[in-house]
Design an enzyme around this catalytic site. Structure first.
Site, PDB file in Angstrom:
ATOM      1  N   GLY A  11       0.705  -1.571  -0.154  1.00 19.11           N
ATOM      2  CA  GLY A  11       0.196  -0.094   0.627  1.00 19.11           C
ATOM      3  C   GLY A  11       0.813   1.258   0.271  1.00 19.11           C
ATOM      4  NE  ARG A  72      -1.491  -4.887  -0.895  1.00 21.80           N
ATOM      5  CZ  ARG A  72      -1.686  -3.905  -1.183  1.00 21.80           C
ATOM      6  NH1 ARG A  72      -3.003  -2.578  -2.124  1.00 21.80           N
ATOM      7  NH2 ARG A  72      -1.603  -2.985  -0.213  1.00 21.80           N
ATOM      8  CG  ASP A 103       2.615  -5.898   7.965  1.00 25.26           C
ATOM      9  OD1 ASP A 103       2.434  -5.380   6.754  1.00 25.26           O
ATOM     10  OD2 ASP A 103       1.928  -6.198   8.924  1.00 25.26           O
ATOM     11  CB  THR A 125       2.110   1.491   6.615  1.00 31.31           C
ATOM     12  OG1 THR A 125       0.621   1.078   6.459  1.00 31.31           O
ATOM     13  CG2 THR A 125       3.373   1.434   7.588  1.00 31.31           C
ATOM     14  CG  ASP A 127      -2.374   0.561   8.542  1.00 29.03           C
ATOM     15  OD1 ASP A 127      -3.491   1.547   8.107  1.00 29.03           O
ATOM     16  OD2 ASP A 127      -2.889  -0.405   7.661  1.00 29.03           O
ATOM     17  CG  ASP A 129       0.860  -1.727  10.366  1.00 30.28           C
ATOM     18  OD1 ASP A 129       1.766  -1.236  10.098  1.00 30.28           O
ATOM     19  OD2 ASP A 129      -0.280  -2.808   9.780  1.00 30.28           O
ATOM     20  NE  ARG A 171      -7.199  -4.748   5.739  1.00 34.39           N
ATOM     21  CZ  ARG A 171      -7.180  -4.951   4.263  1.00 34.39           C
ATOM     22  NH1 ARG A 171      -7.579  -3.565   4.173  1.00 34.39           N
ATOM     23  NH2 ARG A 171      -5.481  -4.361   3.560  1.00 34.39           N
TER      24      ARG A 171
HETATM   25  P1  ADP Z   1       2.278  -3.923   2.663  1.00 36.89           P
HETATM   26  O1  ADP Z   1       3.789  -4.001   2.551  1.00 36.89           O
HETATM   27  O2  ADP Z   1       2.107  -2.922   2.821  1.00 36.89           O
HETATM   28  O3  ADP Z   1       1.717  -4.660   4.119  1.00 36.89           O
HETATM   29  P2  ADP Z   1       1.739  -6.335   1.450  1.00 36.89           P
HETATM   30  O4  ADP Z   1       0.853  -7.053   2.575  1.00 36.89           O
HETATM   31  O5  ADP Z   1       0.253  -6.638   0.094  1.00 36.89           O
HETATM   32  O6  ADP Z   1       1.408  -4.956   1.703  1.00 36.89           O
HETATM   33  O7  ADP Z   1       2.660  -6.982   0.434  1.00 36.89           O
HETATM   34  C1  ADP Z   1       3.601  -6.235  -0.327  1.00 36.89           C
HETATM   35  C2  ADP Z   1       3.424  -7.378  -1.066  1.00 36.89           C
HETATM   36  O8  ADP Z   1       4.964  -8.489  -0.007  1.00 36.89           O
HETATM   37  C3  ADP Z   1       3.026  -8.837  -1.589  1.00 36.89           C
HETATM   38  O9  ADP Z   1       2.660  -8.282  -2.768  1.00 36.89           O
HETATM   39  C4  ADP Z   1       4.435  -9.086  -2.202  1.00 36.89           C
HETATM   40  O10 ADP Z   1       4.857  -9.764  -2.910  1.00 36.89           O
HETATM   41  C5  ADP Z   1       5.126  -9.294  -0.797  1.00 36.89           C
HETATM   42  N1  ADP Z   1       4.699 -10.241   0.230  1.00 36.89           N
HETATM   43  C6  ADP Z   1       4.758 -10.893   1.208  1.00 36.89           C
HETATM   44  N2  ADP Z   1       4.391 -11.294   1.805  1.00 36.89           N
HETATM   45  C7  ADP Z   1       5.378 -12.020   1.290  1.00 36.89           C
HETATM   46  C8  ADP Z   1       6.622 -13.365   1.940  1.00 36.89           C
HETATM   47  N3  ADP Z   1       5.506 -13.598   3.105  1.00 36.89           N
HETATM   48  N4  ADP Z   1       7.087 -13.729   1.133  1.00 36.89           N
HETATM   49  C9  ADP Z   1       7.770 -13.254   0.073  1.00 36.89           C
HETATM   50  N5  ADP Z   1       6.986 -11.622  -0.260  1.00 36.89           N
HETATM   51  C10 ADP Z   1       6.329 -11.679   0.728  1.00 36.89           C
END
Ligand code: ADP
Length: 319
Positions: A11, A72, A103, A125, A127, A129, A171
């Site tokens: 995000g 993503r 995260d 982010t 959030d 968080d 969330r």
């Molecule tokens: P944010 O970073 O805002 O929390 P997301 O949770 O959508 O956003 O994670 C962003 C991207 O990070 C995911 O689309 C994926 O490419 C990568 N990612 C998330 N979890 C994993 C994981 N367990 N292993 C490898 N890459 C990950």
């Protein structure tokens, strides 16, 4: 280290551009070359990578969103995807990577580190968080956007003597709801980290009404539930005219506040310093106004804690 890369992932949040700028300028200041990777891990796998110069990051410090775009990418959660990413980094001669994101993005950064690729996480982010930092880049801007919106809603709420339920983002973390509620003197704040009692909320609203209160503001973090269902529950229980506003994505955009620009500049620059010092597998943060860093594994194994003293205070101030 001669050449580093930078990407934004997950995000977006206001201030990511200021962080990119700091990474690029600080790296060039120290004689490194910097490559920007578009669209997060998706662009990394696809090789959407380009050299950045001092001028590439001109005129972006005040802009929301991210000039490197974000995405993503499910494929990056697989070993094959991660290996493809590392191949691209090697192909471009990149020796260290700065990942700006939340995260989820840090999970990806952790994987790169486990495969031996030096990676540093910068918390971006709205959030707030992420453990290991008091504030994340974008939180302050989102908070101020919420405050501005609530101030406007408050004007019309007073004129019409209505109760307003405002759903804000969050969330799993109640920080935006809590800080906005405290800053705006909301009657009730509902956050995912604390249970609530509907009877108590209704009684408080009724007491306020008896005292001649002209309006009430109730802030609900999206993780607690749907603002419209709360609005209905409250109007059924109190007979008060209730309106609901879901603030949605306006909370993610806009020009970053001074505070977010400064935070992003400091954290982006710190990430470069750490790569130069040979550190890897860490996330940067700010705690008690000092720049800090922690192991990415440690950060991801912790749970973000909302400030429950502040939550208690919000209840005490809205008797
Ligand atoms: P944010 O970073 O805002 O929390 P997301 O949770 O959508 O956003 O994670 C962003 C991207 O990070 C995911 O689309 C994926 O490419 C990568 N990612 C998330 N979890 C994993 C994981 N367990 N292993 C490898 N890459 C990950």
């Amino acid at each position: 280290m001669k050449r580093i890369g930078v990407l934004t992932s997950g995000g977006d949040s206001p201030g990511m551009n200021a962080a990119i700028r700091a990474v690029v300028r600080k790296a060039i200041f120290h004689g490194l070359e910097v490559y920007g990777i578009n669209y997060g891990y998706a662009g990394l796998i696809a090789g959407d990578i380009h050299k950045m110069e001092l001028g590439s990051v001109g005129d972006i410090i005040h802009r929301g969103g991210t000039m490197l775009y974000t995405a993503r990418c499910e494929e990056f959660k697989t070993l094959e995807g991660q290996q493809k990413g590392i191949e691209q980094l090697k192909k471009f001669g990149i020796e260290g990577l700065v990942v700006i994101g939340g995260d989820g993005s840090f999970q990806g950064a952790k994987k790169l580190t486990e495969h031996g690729f030096p990676t540093i996480g910068v918390p971006g982010t709205i959030d707030n968080d992420i453990p290991g930092t008091d504030f994340t880049i974008g939180f302050d801007t989102a908070l101020n956007t919420i405050i501005e919106a609530i101030d406007k809603i408050r004007d019309t709420a007073t004129s019409h003597e209505r109760t307003y339920v405002i759903e804000v983002m969050g969330r799993h973390a109640g920080d935006l709801a809590l800080w906005a509620g405290l800053a705006d003197g909301a009657e009730t704040i509902l956050i995912p980290e604390a249970d609530y009692d509907m009877d108590q909320i209704v009684n408080r609203l009724k007491r306020g009404q008896e005292r001649g209160k002209k309006h009430s503001i109730i802030i609900v973090a999206e993780g607690v539930g749907n603002g419209f269902s709360f609005g209905k529950e409250i109007s059924d229980a109190t007979n008060m005219e209730t309106r609901v506003t879901v603030l949605g994505h306006i909370q993610r955009g806009g020009s970053p506040t001074a505070s977010d620009r400064v935070l992003a500049s400091r954290l982006g620059a710190k990430a470069v310093d750490l790569l130069i010092d040979g550190k890897a597998g860490v996330t940067v943060g700010i705690q008690k106004n000092e720049l800090v860093y922690h192991g990415i594994e440690e950060v991801l194994s912790q749970k973000h804690e909302v400030n429950l003293d502040m939550y208690k205070l919000s209840q005490e101030l809205s008797i």
